[in-house]
Design an enzyme around this catalytic site. Structure first.
Site, PDB file in Angstrom:
ATOM      1  N   ASP A   1       0.836  -1.203   0.000  1.00  0.00           N
ATOM      2  CA  ASP A   1       0.000   0.000   0.000  1.00  0.00           C
ATOM      3  C   ASP A   1       0.871   1.253   0.000  1.00  0.00           C
ATOM      4  OD1 ASP A   1      -2.987   1.016   0.809  1.00  0.00           O
ATOM      5  OD2 ASP A   1      -1.470   2.257   1.779  1.00  0.00           O
TER       6      ASP A   1
ATOM      7  N   TYR B   1       2.888   9.799  -0.430  1.00  0.00           N
ATOM      8  CA  TYR B   1       3.980   9.228   0.372  1.00  0.00           C
ATOM      9  C   TYR B   1       5.327   9.465  -0.318  1.00  0.00           C
ATOM     10  CZ  TYR B   1       0.162   6.489   2.535  1.00  0.00           C
ATOM     11  OH  TYR B   1      -1.008   6.080   3.149  1.00  0.00           O
TER      12      TYR B   1
ATOM     13  N   LYS C   1      -2.827   5.850  -4.182  1.00  0.00           N
ATOM     14  CA  LYS C   1      -3.928   6.772  -3.864  1.00  0.00           C
ATOM     15  C   LYS C   1      -3.661   8.119  -4.522  1.00  0.00           C
ATOM     16  CE  LYS C   1      -3.783   4.684   0.736  1.00  0.00           C
ATOM     17  NZ  LYS C   1      -2.343   4.502   0.978  1.00  0.00           N
TER      18      LYS C   1
ATOM     19  N   HIS D   1      -7.569   9.562  -2.025  1.00  0.00           N
ATOM     20  CA  HIS D   1      -6.943   9.539  -0.696  1.00  0.00           C
ATOM     21  C   HIS D   1      -7.788  10.261   0.352  1.00  0.00           C
ATOM     22  CE1 HIS D   1      -2.659   9.227   1.155  1.00  0.00           C
ATOM     23  NE2 HIS D   1      -3.561   9.093   2.091  1.00  0.00           N
TER      24      HIS D   1
HETATM   25  P1  NAP Z   1       0.536   1.410  11.953  1.00  0.00           P
HETATM   26  O1  NAP Z   1       0.756   0.322  10.981  1.00  0.00           O
HETATM   27  O2  NAP Z   1      -0.665   1.384  12.831  1.00  0.00           O
HETATM   28  O3  NAP Z   1       1.776   1.529  12.934  1.00  0.00           O
HETATM   29  C1  NAP Z   1       3.089   1.645  12.474  1.00  0.00           C
HETATM   30  C2  NAP Z   1       3.983   1.857  13.689  1.00  0.00           C
HETATM   31  O4  NAP Z   1       3.997   0.668  14.503  1.00  0.00           O
HETATM   32  C3  NAP Z   1       5.399   2.140  13.326  1.00  0.00           C
HETATM   33  O5  NAP Z   1       5.883   3.100  14.248  1.00  0.00           O
HETATM   34  C4  NAP Z   1       6.121   0.800  13.523  1.00  0.00           C
HETATM   35  O6  NAP Z   1       7.459   1.013  13.888  1.00  0.00           O
HETATM   36  C5  NAP Z   1       5.340   0.210  14.672  1.00  0.00           C
HETATM   37  N1  NAP Z   1       5.269  -1.271  14.621  1.00  0.00           N
HETATM   38  C6  NAP Z   1       4.926  -2.038  13.564  1.00  0.00           C
HETATM   39  N2  NAP Z   1       4.876  -3.342  13.908  1.00  0.00           N
HETATM   40  C7  NAP Z   1       5.212  -3.401  15.218  1.00  0.00           C
HETATM   41  C8  NAP Z   1       5.340  -4.479  16.129  1.00  0.00           C
HETATM   42  N3  NAP Z   1       5.106  -5.735  15.759  1.00  0.00           N
HETATM   43  N4  NAP Z   1       5.714  -4.178  17.409  1.00  0.00           N
HETATM   44  C9  NAP Z   1       5.948  -2.890  17.802  1.00  0.00           C
HETATM   45  N5  NAP Z   1       5.849  -1.833  16.962  1.00  0.00           N
HETATM   46  C10 NAP Z   1       5.466  -2.092  15.670  1.00  0.00           C
HETATM   47  O7  NAP Z   1       0.559   2.856  11.247  1.00  0.00           O
HETATM   48  P2  NAP Z   1       0.530   3.426   9.763  1.00  0.00           P
HETATM   49  O8  NAP Z   1       1.823   3.194   9.078  1.00  0.00           O
HETATM   50  O9  NAP Z   1       0.057   4.807   9.861  1.00  0.00           O
HETATM   51  O10 NAP Z   1      -0.601   2.580   9.025  1.00  0.00           O
HETATM   52  C11 NAP Z   1      -0.341   1.476   8.201  1.00  0.00           C
HETATM   53  C12 NAP Z   1      -0.477   1.817   6.731  1.00  0.00           C
HETATM   54  O11 NAP Z   1      -1.781   2.353   6.460  1.00  0.00           O
HETATM   55  C13 NAP Z   1       0.455   2.952   6.255  1.00  0.00           C
HETATM   56  O12 NAP Z   1       1.791   2.534   6.097  1.00  0.00           O
HETATM   57  C14 NAP Z   1      -0.224   3.363   4.985  1.00  0.00           C
HETATM   58  O13 NAP Z   1       0.071   2.458   3.935  1.00  0.00           O
HETATM   59  C15 NAP Z   1      -1.684   3.289   5.391  1.00  0.00           C
HETATM   60  N6  NAP Z   1      -2.215   4.603   5.852  1.00  0.00           N
HETATM   61  C16 NAP Z   1      -3.178   5.206   5.105  1.00  0.00           C
HETATM   62  C17 NAP Z   1      -3.715   6.420   5.501  1.00  0.00           C
HETATM   63  C18 NAP Z   1      -4.797   7.047   4.669  1.00  0.00           C
HETATM   64  O14 NAP Z   1      -5.135   8.224   4.901  1.00  0.00           O
HETATM   65  N7  NAP Z   1      -5.374   6.330   3.734  1.00  0.00           N
HETATM   66  C19 NAP Z   1      -3.272   7.044   6.676  1.00  0.00           C
HETATM   67  C20 NAP Z   1      -2.279   6.417   7.424  1.00  0.00           C
HETATM   68  C21 NAP Z   1      -1.777   5.193   7.010  1.00  0.00           C
HETATM   69  P3  NAP Z   1       8.713   0.551  12.969  1.00  0.00           P
HETATM   70  O15 NAP Z   1       8.436   0.961  11.550  1.00  0.00           O
HETATM   71  O16 NAP Z   1       9.848   1.281  13.587  1.00  0.00           O
HETATM   72  O17 NAP Z   1       8.809  -0.941  13.140  1.00  0.00           O
END
Ligand code: NAP
Length: 280
Positions: free
Chosen positions: A44, A49, A74, A107
């Site tokens: 994704d 990004y 997106k 998005h």
């Molecule tokens: P998330 O996946 O909820 O959390 C990511 C965070 O958790 C990072 O700081 C990561 O650190 C940590 N982490 C991951 N696995 C872990 C584990 N097993 N143990 C401890 N810490 C862990 O947040 P997100 O990146 O915001 O959301 C995921 C994806 O959703 C994004 O990458 C993006 O593709 C998408 N997204 C979309 C929107 C939208 O508006 N459509 C908004 C936000 C996100 P490290 O990287 O240091 O491991």
């Protein structure tokens, strides 16, 4: 891997890998190569990004056939409107080094997203986009888009995690055949999710981490999840969620963590719109 079937029949992995907040292109390329090596097939990304080309490079180098991968991107607000969105789809295809994108989303529900959607419908009919959908569309905006366009979006990607479970929005999506996809499945660690005692106690029973319990909870509710990590061992941990089932009692306990509101942004708040409109 488990899959969901979108309303156009396309199969989508229920677990994928997100690359938000990995702006360094070399680092992002390394992460996606690692993720594909771990077994992730859904990646994704987004125009906003600024790492679509890193995803394209990683896909090329991964050794996995393009047709075995499911790539999402997106369209950002600055590309809203028919003409700009149409040009931006070509740009995304170029950066991703592919003649199709498996899923393209609007998005944010701001700017001329009707024009954006028309460009996406056209590219969908041409086979350049294999499925189309939206992100951050609250129920009112989603129903509006569905009612006044030809194609019902296949996906709505919204903030969804144990502290904001989106049950009411999910019901509306089900009613219209729109698959829910969770962004921020860990709430990016907010509310100390990785240390939460309720998740920890449940995790101890299954010998799983808080991260794995959160993902499993969402998957058992039929929600597509795209956790992000730059660490390969965490990518492995987050992928290892298909060898156990949470009991209905444990599902009910996790359901009580729901605070029913965003930990990030309220899309009904004018300040959110001002903020998002300023992101270029
Ligand atoms: P998330 O996946 O909820 O959390 C990511 C965070 O958790 C990072 O700081 C990561 O650190 C940590 N982490 C991951 N696995 C872990 C584990 N097993 N143990 C401890 N810490 C862990 O947040 P997100 O990146 O915001 O959301 C995921 C994806 O959703 C994004 O990458 C993006 O593709 C998408 N997204 C979309 C929107 C939208 O508006 N459509 C908004 C936000 C996100 P490290 O990287 O240091 O491991």
């Amino acid at each position: 891997m488990e899959y969901v079937k979108l309303n156009n029949g396309l199969k989508m992995p229920i677990l994928g890998y997100g690359v938000y907040q990995i702006p360094d292109l070399k680092e992002c390329e390394r992460c996606v190569i690692d993720a594909i090596d771990v077994g992730y097939r859904l990646i994704d990304t987004a125009q906003a990004y600024f790492n679509e080309e890193a995803v394209g490079n990683a896909v090329e180098k991964s050794g996995v056939k393009r047709e075995d991968l499911f790539i999402t991107s997106k369209i950002w607000i600055t590309n809203a409107g028919y003409e700009k969105a149409k040009a931006s789809i070509e740009e995304s295809l170029n950066k991703l080094k592919s003649d199709y994108i498996d899923l393209m989303l609007i998005h944010q529900p701001f700017g001329d997203y009707y024009g954006t959607y028309r460009a996406m419908e056209e590219a969908y009919k041409e086979g350049k986009l294999k499925s189309i959908g939206v992100s951050n569309f609250y129920p009112d905006r989603l129903v509006d888009l569905i009612k006044f366009n030809e194609i019902t979006p296949m996906i709505n990607q919204v903030e969804t995690h144990p502290f904001n479970q989106q049950n009411e929005a999910h019901e509306i999506m089900k009613k219209y055949g729109v698959q829910i996809e969770a962004w921020g499945p860990f709430a990016e660690g907010k509310n100390d999710m990785f240390l939460n005692e309720v998740l920890k106690e449940i995790g101890n029973k299954y010998n799983k981490s808080n991260a794995q319990i959160a993902l499993r909870f969402l998957i058992q509710k039929g929600i597509v999840v795209i956790p992000k990590s730059t660490h390969k061992e965490r990518m492995n941990e987050n992928f290892d969620v298909f060898d156990f089932n949470l009991s209905s009692e444990d599902m009910d306990i996790i359901a009580t963590l729901d605070q029913k509101e965003s930990l990030f942004l309220n899309h009904y708040d004018p300040e959110t719109v001002e903020y998002l409109a300023s992101v270029h």
